[in-house]
Design a protein around this motif. Structure first.
Motif, short mmCIF file in Angstrom:
data_model
loop_
_atom_site.label_atom_id
_atom_site.label_comp_id
_atom_site.label_asym_id
_atom_site.label_seq_id
_atom_site.Cartn_x
_atom_site.Cartn_y
_atom_site.Cartn_z
N TRP A 67 -3.51 9.04 7.05
CA TRP A 67 -2.80 8.53 5.88
C TRP A 67 -1.67 9.49 5.50
O TRP A 67 -1.77 10.70 5.69
CB TRP A 67 -3.75 8.38 4.69
CG TRP A 67 -4.84 7.39 4.92
CD1 TRP A 67 -6.05 7.63 5.48
CD2 TRP A 67 -4.80 6.00 4.64
NE1 TRP A 67 -6.79 6.47 5.55
CE2 TRP A 67 -6.05 5.44 5.03
CE3 TRP A 67 -3.85 5.14 4.07
CZ2 TRP A 67 -6.34 4.09 4.89
CZ3 TRP A 67 -4.15 3.81 3.92
CH2 TRP A 67 -5.37 3.29 4.33
N HIS A 125 -1.13 3.98 5.58
CA HIS A 125 -1.81 4.25 6.84
C HIS A 125 -0.75 4.50 7.91
O HIS A 125 0.19 3.72 8.08
CB HIS A 125 -2.70 3.08 7.24
CG HIS A 125 -3.69 3.42 8.31
ND1 HIS A 125 -3.37 3.43 9.65
CD2 HIS A 125 -5.00 3.77 8.22
CE1 HIS A 125 -4.44 3.78 10.35
NE2 HIS A 125 -5.45 3.99 9.50
N ASP A 135 -1.13 1.72 10.94
CA ASP A 135 -0.93 0.36 10.45
C ASP A 135 -0.30 0.44 9.07
O ASP A 135 -0.99 0.55 8.06
CB ASP A 135 -2.27 -0.38 10.40
CG ASP A 135 -2.11 -1.83 9.97
OD1 ASP A 135 -0.97 -2.27 9.73
OD2 ASP A 135 -3.15 -2.52 9.88
N LYS A 148 -1.30 -1.35 5.69
CA LYS A 148 -2.38 -0.86 4.83
C LYS A 148 -1.78 0.19 3.88
O LYS A 148 -1.34 1.25 4.32
CB LYS A 148 -3.50 -0.24 5.64
CG LYS A 148 -4.20 -1.21 6.58
CD LYS A 148 -5.30 -0.49 7.36
CE LYS A 148 -6.03 -1.42 8.30
NZ LYS A 148 -7.07 -0.73 9.09
N SER A 151 -1.96 1.82 -0.33
CA SER A 151 -2.47 1.88 -1.70
C SER A 151 -1.38 2.46 -2.59
O SER A 151 -0.60 3.32 -2.15
CB SER A 151 -3.72 2.76 -1.79
OG SER A 151 -4.78 2.20 -1.03
#
Length: 857
Positions: free
Chosen positions: A112, A126, A129, A132, A134
């Motif tokens: 991350w 991420h 990927d 992904k 937050s």
């Protein structure tokens, strides 16, 4: 203590003037630098030639974070780029922001990437990927710096509002768990001054620059300030970094100083002069550090630490510099060795564990704590130990290691940061603040400010325990090894009527205070040498003895009575039984001698104290308050519960998570401090007291009337929050009232039987017995009203039999209640009971008259 490196490293022009950042790969093979131009440089460790250039990159790069295989860089155009270290090529953008990126940080597992920009949010993407993602939104200001802790479970954000926001990264969606205020200052994201959080390698604390140009250490256990690296810089701190093992800290400032500090004592071990340093990184394994400047230069400094201190880099991972370690690495032992409380390793149910015939007879484990047999670890007894056993080798028994109850001082709290409550009771508060290694400051604050004025004084003895009552304050400090000094007991009266009323007593060398108590007449001190020492208020020793069961745990006192607790024999669960003794010091009488404290398996005592009426009370780890009945008569005492806090109405909904710190039992109520969440002890600002009515645990239905009453109106509104619950039955309330009055009657009767007593106390006993009978009448009315005579007749008759009325009026009233509800058979039984009591009284009176006549003859 200054030390210079053997040869000053040469500046390497790497980028154009402006922000220049650097990062080592975790394996230390490469150093990556980014800056204001559109070139990124990759330096190979140990190679003094030209670096590898990556030209396909953004301009105005402001941050970099590297793994062994790739690195990421953020730039002012709002992009975060991913570069391969295998090919030294740009591969992709992993994130874009609408405003300039200020910092990037890879998580320890390199999966991350956290991105801080001038936006009000932080993105966590991420790496593989990028879909992904937050978004952290709980902070409301732009973030200047980002820092993952060594395990990647937390992410610390240093924001422009002067607050550090700590997010937990273990949940599915990161959540804010702490705001650390009052450490860093307000600053803009483009300022060269730093407020970066630098996590210590052991993960239990972080260091951060402060507006006063010092480096403050903050514990992650309680988020309190610990040691400070002070008086090193005369300009704003611009960079800081821990050595890989945490033994050293490097800092740079606008005063052109680059300092290396010793973590253990916060002293400067090396001073260098470099201007405009804005980033520092240590090599993971070598005595090597690199730093960059705002002039676009890179310095790679082999032998960064001189030979005198290089050995510090070879040490194993060092602990963070705590004043008082909240994680238990330095347990609250008051200057003494903590008694071992190792868990059981063998079951008592297994004979094979206890009797192992295959073991060597010479195998022996020395019982170094003097408290019991230790488990076998395969070590043989040293030959010099034979003298202790008369020269004969002892056959080793594989016994269970007992677990001791740890000593504690009632009403005190452990160190939290640099503060600690020494005493909390209904008289007031006593707390200490650790200012530095040479002195503390102690404050005594009274509730009744008209009776006593508050006291504040400098403490050079470093007192760590205290007691407080209306007459004075008692303090003690542990013994010290360097410089060698004994433990001290210090008594300070509030209103001395002589010129020198306070006094200090030194204990024998090596003897430490475990717990102490203060009454109106005596001072009691239990020590690590397994002594109980009792003094008058003027310091005259009146008792010094060794109790039968040791090690000692705690003590309490009231007037002439002293209660001591110690560890007794081992129970079935491997825990020592807790034994108590109560004695009257003035009359030299033992009331209870080494009796057992009633504790369920695995439960410990949290506090012990006498009530305002002089009744012994304990509060245990289950949240239950108990008092001791019939304790003035040897072998008759037993513990009865007054309140189970788990059954309080405020907890009935299950929405609240709180516990209670016991303070006192007074005025017929339990006084405590409400602790929210998972807190174990109260902290600052000064907590407010709450009180609860007694409620003997009879049923799982909570007592709706038992709400906390705080001394603060606003808190009272909060604590009186309604909880949806079923109405408690009237008979339960009456039974509750009956039991509590019976406890009061038993306590008052014991007092009158064992003392002269006063007329007011005897009158109070009479009133109490009348109230008990009135309560029984109310219980009788409920029995007659609720069921048929066949269902509740015998139960109703038992209620009447409990009455203590000697005149017969209450029994007569009970008969009338039975008639009112049409309980004819019950009424007849009650009349027979009344007649039998009358006959018994007449017979007793006649026997007494006959005895008087015989005496006269």
């Amino acid at each position: 203590m200054a030390s210079l490196i053997a040869s000053r490293p040469r500046p390497r022009p790497a980028h154009t003037q402006g922000s220049t950042r650097c990062a080592y790969t975790p394996d230390g093979t490469k150093l990556v630098t980014v800056g204001s131009n559109n070139t990124i440089r990759v330096y190979k460790t140990g190679f003094d030639g030209e670096p590898t250039n990556i030209d396909d990159c953004q301009e105005q790069n402001t941050s970099v974070s590297a793994s062994n295989d790739f690195f990421v860089a953020g730039s002012e155009d709002g992009t975060v780029s991913y570069y391969s270290l295998k090919d030294n090529l740009f591969e992709k953008f992993i994130c874009r922001t609408s405003l300039p990126v200020r910092d990037v940080a890879l998580s320890p597992d390199n999966k991350w990437c956290a991105v801080a920009s001038d936006e009000l949010t932080v993105k966590v993407v991420h790496v593989e990927d990028t879909t992904k993602m937050s978004t952290l939104r709980e902070h409301n200001k732009p973030t200047k710096h980002l820092s993952f802790d060594p395990k990647g479970s937390m992410l610390a954000l240093s924001c422009t509002d002067g607050i550090i926001y700590v997010y937990s990264m273990t949940a599915e969606h990161p959540e804010l768990i702490k705001k650390v205020d009052g450490v860093i200052g307000r600053m803009e994201t483009d300022q060269e001054a730093s407020c970066r959080v630098a996590w210590h390698p052991d993960g239990r604390a972080f260091a951060v620059p402060t507006p006063t140009r010092d480096i403050q250490v903050v514990s992650r256990e309680d988020w309190e300030k610990q040691h400070t690296f002070a008086n090193g810089h005369e300009g704003d701190v611009t960079a800081l970094a821990w050595s890989p093992n945490g033994a050293l800290l490097a800092t740079a400032g606008k005063d052109k100083k680059l300092l290396v500090w010793s973590t253990k004592d916060q002293s400067v071990v090396a001073r260098y002069e470099y201007a405009n340093v804005i980033d520092i990184v240590w090599h993971p394994t070598k005595n090597l550090a690199s730093f960059t400047t705002s002039d676009g230069e890179v310095f790679i400094s082999p032998e960064f630490v001189s030979d005198q201190f290089e050995s510090m880099l070879r040490l194993p991972k060092q602990p963070a510099p705590f004043i008082h370690d909240p994680d238990g690495k330095r347990p609250e032992t008051n200057g003494r060795a903590q008694l071992p409380t190792r868990p059981r390793r063998n079951s008592l149910d297994s004979l094979d564990d206890l009797l192992d015939d295959d073991l060597d007879e010479d195998d022996f484990v020395v019982d170094d704590d003097g408290a019991g047999y230790a488990l076998n670890t395969g070590r043989k007894r040293p030959a010099e130990d034979d003298d202790i056993y008369g020269g004969h080798p002892a056959k080793r028994g594989n016994f269970v290691q007992p677990q001791h109850h740890a000593p504690f001082q009632p009403g005190s709290t452990p160190w939290r940061g640099n503060r600690k409550y020494l005493c909390l009771n209904l008289i007031g508060f006593v707390w200490t603040i650790d200012q530095d290694s040479s002195h503390n400051t102690i404050t005594i604050e009274f509730y009744d400010s008209e009776l006593h004025r508050n006291i504040h004084f400098t403490d050079t003895f470093l007192y760590d325990q205290a007691c407080l009552n209306e007459k004075g304050a008692l303090f003690s400090c542990p013994p010290k090894e360097k410089p060698s000094s004994p433990a001290i007991v210090y008594y300070r009266p509030h209103d001395p009527w002589t010129h020198r009323a306070d006094w200090r007593i030194e204990l024998p060398k090596g003897e430490a205070v475990l717990a102490m108590s203060l009454s109106d007449t005596y001072i009691t001190v239990t020590t690590s040498a397994n002594y109980v020492r009792i003094y008058t208020l003027f310091g005259i020793p009146v008792r010094i003895y060794r109790p039968k069961n040791t090690p000692m745990v705690t003590c309490a006192s009231w007037r002439d009575y002293v209660l001591t607790m110690g560890n007794g024999p081992v129970g079935a669960d491997g825990m020592c039984k807790l034994l108590y003794t109560i004695q009257n010091v003035k009359r030299d009488e033992i009331c209870q001698n080494e009796d057992t404290v009633a504790l369920p398996e695995g439960v410990t005592v949290k506090s012990v104290f006498f009530s305002d009426e002089g009744e012994p009370c304990i509060y245990d780890s289950t949240g239950t308050l108990l008092t001791l009945l019939h304790w003035r008569q040897p072998s008759r005492a037993y513990w009865v519960p007054l309140l189970d806090t788990k059954l309080l109405s405020r907890l009935a909904s299950g929405r609240k998570k709180e516990s209670y710190f016991p303070i006192a039992v007074a005025y017929g109520k339990f006084h405590c401090i409400i602790l929210k969440g998972g807190d174990q002890y109260p902290y600052f600002p000064k907590p407010l007291l709450s009180e609860f009515e007694f409620s003997v645990p009879l049923t799982s239905v909570p007592d709706k009337a038992n709400k906390s009453k705080s001394f603060d109106a606003e808190q009272e509104d909060e604590e009186m929050e309604d909880v949806d619950e079923p109405e408690q039955k009237e008979e339960v309330k009456l039974t509750q009232s009956y039991l509590l009055k019976e406890i009061q009657r038993a306590q008052l009767t014991d007092l009158l039987d064992n003392s002269k007593g006063t007329s007011s106390e005897r009158a109070r006993l009479g009133r109490l017995e009348v109230e008990i009978d009135k309560t029984l009448l109310q219980m009788l009315a409920v029995e007659c009203r609720e069921g048929t005579e066949e269902e509740r007749g015998m139960r109703a008759l038992e209620v009447v039999q409990l009455m203590r009325d000697a005149s017969g009026k209450m029994v007569e009233a009970a008969g009338k209640i039975a008639e009112r509800y049409g309980r004819g058979v019950l009424g007849e039984k009650i009349r027979e009971l009344g007649e039998g009591r009358v006959a018994e009284r007449l017979g007793r009176r006649m026997r007494e008259e006959d005895e008087d006549d015989d005496d006269d003859f």
